[in-house]
Design a protein around this motif. Structure first.
Motif: not given
Ligand code: MG
Length: 126
Positions: A13-17, A39-40, A54-57, A65-69
């Motif tokens: 969710d961070s543009t910077y990261i 996640g969506e 996928v690199l997942m926050d 990210g839990v639900e998305a994973t």
């Protein structure tokens, strides 16, 4: 050598990261195939782009990210998902690894850690 680059989907969710991760991925010789900020969007981009990894926050709104994973792995048990998160999420991450996530990198991460872990997951290519 015309070898296909590892295509990576960046989810945070961070543009910077995402920007930092993107530079690391490209410097390490991989390709950023897309980005998602929750996640969506990650689920949608995964279906659309079929990335190699996928690199997942974890902490994101509205869908984390839990639900998305879980959703991505339900749809594609062969999906390679590497969690990139803060130490406090450790239990959640261990649970996701049991469910099929490939590992976890803790924030703050280093360039070397990311490159090493991606290569490890992809079978030590390069
Ligand atoms: Mg976050």
């Amino acid at each position: 050598m015309g070898e296909k680059k590892v295509r990576v989907l960046l989810v945070d969710d961070s543009t910077y990261i995402r920007t930092v991760l993107g530079s690391i991925i490209e410097e390490a010789g991989f390709e950023v195939t897309g980005e998602a900020a929750d996640g969506e969007e990650a689920i949608q981009k995964y279906k659309e782009l079929k990335p190699d990894l996928v690199l997942m926050d974890v902490i994101m709104e509205p869908m984390n990210g839990v639900e998305a994973t879980k959703a991505i792995l339900d749809n594609d048990p062969a999906a390679r998902i590497l969690m990139v998160t803060v130490l406090e999420d450790k239990e959640i991450v261990m649970d996701l690894i049991k469910k099929g996530a490939k590992g976890c990198i803790t924030k703050p991460f280093s360039k070397e850690e990311i490159a090493e872990k991606v290569n490890e997951i992809m079978g030590n290519k390069g």
